[in-house]
Design an enzyme around this catalytic site. Structure first.
Site, PDB file in Angstrom:
ATOM      1  N   CYS A  95      37.200 -42.702 -37.867  1.00 32.13           N
ATOM      2  CA  CYS A  95      38.411 -42.975 -38.689  1.00 32.13           C
ATOM      3  C   CYS A  95      39.114 -41.849 -37.944  1.00 32.13           C
ATOM      4  CB  CYS A  95      37.950 -42.317 -39.887  1.00 32.13           C
ATOM      5  SG  CYS A  95      36.725 -43.367 -40.671  1.00 32.13           S
ATOM      6  N   ARG A 128      41.762 -45.462 -34.185  1.00 29.38           N
ATOM      7  CA  ARG A 128      40.445 -45.234 -34.439  1.00 29.38           C
ATOM      8  C   ARG A 128      39.981 -45.953 -35.484  1.00 29.38           C
ATOM      9  NH1 ARG A 128      39.067 -40.048 -32.445  1.00 29.38           N
ATOM     10  NH2 ARG A 128      37.598 -39.883 -34.377  1.00 29.38           N
ATOM     11  N   TRP A 163      37.932 -46.756 -40.786  1.00 21.34           N
ATOM     12  CA  TRP A 163      37.136 -47.730 -40.192  1.00 21.34           C
ATOM     13  C   TRP A 163      35.909 -47.869 -40.709  1.00 21.34           C
ATOM     14  CZ3 TRP A 163      32.434 -48.513 -37.284  1.00 21.34           C
ATOM     15  CH2 TRP A 163      32.411 -49.533 -36.856  1.00 21.34           C
ATOM     16  N   ASN A 171      35.567 -38.099 -41.591  1.00 21.47           N
ATOM     17  CA  ASN A 171      35.237 -38.921 -40.502  1.00 21.47           C
ATOM     18  C   ASN A 171      34.019 -38.787 -40.072  1.00 21.47           C
ATOM     19  OD1 ASN A 171      35.182 -40.383 -38.104  1.00 21.47           O
ATOM     20  ND2 ASN A 171      36.402 -38.878 -36.979  1.00 21.47           N
ATOM     21  N   GLY A 172      33.133 -39.638 -39.975  1.00 16.66           N
ATOM     22  CA  GLY A 172      31.716 -39.447 -39.633  1.00 16.66           C
ATOM     23  C   GLY A 172      30.678 -40.124 -40.480  1.00 16.66           C
ATOM     24  N   GLU A 183      32.387 -57.513 -17.758  1.00 18.22           N
ATOM     25  CA  GLU A 183      33.554 -56.924 -18.666  1.00 18.22           C
ATOM     26  C   GLU A 183      34.725 -58.021 -18.954  1.00 18.22           C
ATOM     27  OE1 GLU A 183      34.299 -54.278 -19.802  1.00 18.22           O
ATOM     28  OE2 GLU A 183      36.475 -54.159 -19.651  1.00 18.22           O
ATOM     29  N   LYS A 243      36.094 -58.356 -22.510  1.00 20.93           N
ATOM     30  CA  LYS A 243      37.751 -58.460 -22.683  1.00 20.93           C
ATOM     31  C   LYS A 243      37.922 -59.589 -23.496  1.00 20.93           C
ATOM     32  CE  LYS A 243      38.382 -55.447 -22.408  1.00 20.93           C
ATOM     33  NZ  LYS A 243      37.661 -54.137 -21.950  1.00 20.93           N
ATOM     34  N   GLU A 282      36.488 -59.799 -27.200  1.00 23.84           N
ATOM     35  CA  GLU A 282      37.067 -58.644 -28.143  1.00 23.84           C
ATOM     36  C   GLU A 282      38.492 -59.306 -28.874  1.00 23.84           C
ATOM     37  OE1 GLU A 282      37.564 -55.303 -25.419  1.00 23.84           O
ATOM     38  OE2 GLU A 282      36.813 -54.133 -27.110  1.00 23.84           O
ATOM     39  N   HIS A 284      18.456 -70.510 -14.425  1.00 22.86           N
ATOM     40  CA  HIS A 284      17.147 -70.480 -15.149  1.00 22.86           C
ATOM     41  C   HIS A 284      17.471 -70.323 -16.713  1.00 22.86           C
ATOM     42  CE1 HIS A 284      15.255 -69.071 -11.445  1.00 22.86           C
ATOM     43  NE2 HIS A 284      16.444 -68.428 -11.261  1.00 22.86           N
ATOM     44  N   LYS A 310      38.934 -48.105 -31.767  1.00 26.18           N
ATOM     45  CA  LYS A 310      39.121 -47.398 -30.235  1.00 26.18           C
ATOM     46  C   LYS A 310      37.889 -46.543 -30.037  1.00 26.18           C
ATOM     47  CE  LYS A 310      40.911 -46.852 -26.466  1.00 26.18           C
ATOM     48  NZ  LYS A 310      40.801 -48.147 -25.376  1.00 26.18           N
TER      49      LYS A 310
END
Ligand code: M6R
Length: 602
Positions: free
Chosen positions: A2, A27, A75, A99-100, A478, A482, A485, A501, A597
């Site tokens: 957060c 955040r 968040w 935050n945490g 990656e 991208k 997301e 396979h 983020k």
């Protein structure tokens, strides 16, 4: 995960908090809230969703004159993103932002509930404010009560608390989550990172784990478990302007375009005519080292994976890569002839930070590759190579990935020099390719336009496979990350040779395959894999310098002689493809749903 902002002084507080939270919205943006205490008056506003909702709600509120104020952008970790679960959390006469994660919150909640405390939210945070008020009611000593509260908390936290019990103070504590104090004379600011206070404060103190205390009458009273503590400040960086959008539609778009320029900065003073120099590293870091272990998450993990090919191929050193959240709990066997490398854009990713602490406890030397100086991971590491990408605001990481990969490529050469595993001609070739990288990263109008046009054909289907081999497998991972997301479409990265396979069973015209087909690395092998998919009618978008007849869509790249130049050029193509698909789908590119983020929780 957060963002926190605080301010105590005479200025208008609402705008300071809202502007600060705006800078921290990356955040988390499930909800936001502020609390302001002026004398005996406590005001509090909360709104679900992005900050603009809170702005609207506080439109007619102004807060002039001396006071203390705290704000938060959330968040969600415990409890849904509702207004009741939004911070600041309220007691009877106090407010807290956090935050945490308070790991023992359930035990604390039970204890408080037994004493008659009623909880309004489902959060771990609310226990803090009730605990504070319980202790305060018993002692009538606000700071003593805060100190007792902090001592009861287990887990990670950055906390600000204001209370009518001492309206001229802000109480703070930090353990495991980032927080700093900014100073401009007697005006004092708090924030989770530099950005919200740039242009406001002049000096900064980055709180350390275990720090707590209070601010009153323009002074910080700082403590840790050994008692009162002195601190020294340092000048605050001033480059906030770099974090503006500069006319691009989204920060992510701006950051894709910036890659060419920032890469120059990443290399500056490090890529020399005859080799790589890292002023930040001394030779002892590498003495007696026979292996490398890299830990990271998400995009940073992909960069790590790409670099493992370079470390083994160029520096001839064994290199293992692990996802930090897996590494933490697997009881890994660690030997101190291993250099432990962490990679993190933010420097605050909890899993990566904890992995680093584990490696340090096992006696390993540590090196971090990071974009944020003074971040927790940087402070915890024996040595750091900064990526110099500048502030990255888009949640979907782009320039951080590019610069991380460049630093790791440079590091593989630096280690090769130390270990004498590279011939002079090969070294020259690598250096020459590095110096061409900024060119390979330029986004031309023609390229962007082409990707914009063909993106309309990729908005449906039952999934994407990004495929590549060798270095281009991590790039495929990656590219897929991208896309998923920011488009919310299902995408996977896969080693091209592994499709047969199993996953090839999915192939039909609605399966979109993004084939990374570099000319300079295993071209024929990848080509056969793509032909196999084409034979099963998969829709193929080929990215290659060599024309490929079986492709349904084709993006021709320019570089064909060095794998890393091809890597970076194709990276830009996959980033733009994800961007354009996301824009066409009407998504919020910079703040995709459910993401934040900086992931500062386990
Ligand atoms: O700050 P970090 O590099 O440690 O973050 C790790 C991941 O959370 C991050 O790379 C994430 O995967 C990005 N959203 C990817 O775009």
């Amino acid at each position: 995960m957060c963002g926190i902002v605080g301010y105590i002084g005479k200025k208008e507080k609402k705008e300071i908090l809202l502007d600060g939270l705006q800078d921290l919205e990356y955040r988390g943006y499930d909800s936001a809230g502020i609390a302001v205490v002026e004398g005996k008056s406590l005001q509090n506003f909360k709104a679900v969703g992005k900050l603009t909702n809170l702005r609207e709600k506080t439109r007619n509120y102004h807060s002039e004159g001396f006071g203390a104020a705290i704000g938060h952008t959330r968040w969600a970790t415990h409890g849904k993103p509702t207004e009741l679960n939004a911070h600041p959390h309220m007691g009877q006469y106090s407010y807290v932002v956090h935050n945490g994660i308070i790991e023992n919150y359930q035990a604390l909640k039970k204890e408080l509930a037994a004493e008659g405390v009623t909880f309004l939210s489902q959060t771990d945070t609310e226990t803090i404010v009730h605990l504070f008020e319980q202790y305060h009611q018993a002692s009538n000593d606000p700071f003593g009560a805060f100190e007792q509260t902090v001592k009861r908390l287990e887990g990670a936290y950055a906390i600000l608390l204001v209370s009518e019990a001492d309206p001229d103070a802000i109480f703070f504590a930090k353990n495991g989550s980032p927080m700093l104090i900014g100073f401009d004379g007697e005006e004092i600011y708090f924030a989770s990172s530099d950005t919200p206070i740039i242009g406001k404060a002049k000096e900064v103190y980055y709180l350390e784990d275990g720090d707590y205390g209070y601010v009153k009458e323009g002074k910080v009273h700082l403590f840790n478990q050994s008692g009162a503590k002195s601190y020294s400040t340092q000048p605050l960086p001033t480059d906030k302007a770099l974090a503006q959008k500069d006319g691009y539609r989204f920060f992510m778009e701006k950051e894709i375009y910036e890659q060419s320029r920032v890469m120059g900065e990443t290399m500056m003073g490090r890529v020399l005519e005859d080799g790589i120099r890292f002023e930040e590293l001394n030779d002892h870091l590498f003495e007696g080292i026979n292996a490398i272990k890299i830990c990271a998450c998400g995009t940073s993990y992909h960069s790590a994976l790409a670099s493992s090919y370079l470390f083994e191929r160029i520096a001839k050193i064994r290199c293992d890569v692990e996802i930090a959240s897996e590494f933490r709990h697997k009881e890994p066997l660690l030997t101190n002839d291993t250099l432990f490398i962490t990679i993190s854009q933010s420097g605050e990713t909890a899993d990566t930070l904890e992995a680093l602490k584990m490696a340090k406890r096992a006696g390993l030397r540590s090196l971090s590759i990071c974009n944020v100086d003074n971040s927790s991971i940087v402070r915890e590491s024996d040595a750091t190579l900064l990526t110099r990408a500048g502030i990255e605001k888009g949640v979907a990481s782009t320039k951080a990935f590019a610069t991380q990969t460049m630093v790791l490529w440079m590091l593989s050469l630096w280690i090769a020099q130390q270990r004498n595993t590279i011939e002079t001609d090969r070294l020259r070739e690598e250096l020459d390719a590095m110096l061409h990288t900024p060119k390979a990263l330029i986004v031309t109008d023609a390229l962007h336009d082409r990707i914009h046009r063909l993106s309309k054909r990729y908005l449906h289907g039952h999934g994407f496979f990004f495929i590549g081999r060798d270095l281009f497998f991590p790039l495929a991972l990656e590219g897929a990350l991208k896309l998923k997301e920011i488009s919310y479409l299902h995408a996977e990265g896969y080693p091209a040779g592994e499709m047969k396979h199993g996953p090839i069973a999915l192939a039909d015209s609605e399966l979109f395959t993004i084939a990374l087909m570099p000319a300079s690395l295993l071209y024929d092998k990848v080509k056969s894999n793509v032909e196999e998919l084409s034979a099963r009618d998969a829709t193929i978008l080929a990215i290659s310098p060599r024309p490929f007849d079986l492709a349904d869509d084709f993006i021709q790249t320019q570089y064909d002689s060095h794998p890393m130049l091809e890597f970076f050029e194709m990276m830009v193509v996959t980033q733009l493809l994800a961007l354009e698909i996301s824009i066409r789908l009407g998504n919020d590119v910079d703040m995709p749903r459910n993401l934040a983020k900086s992931v500062t929780v386990e």
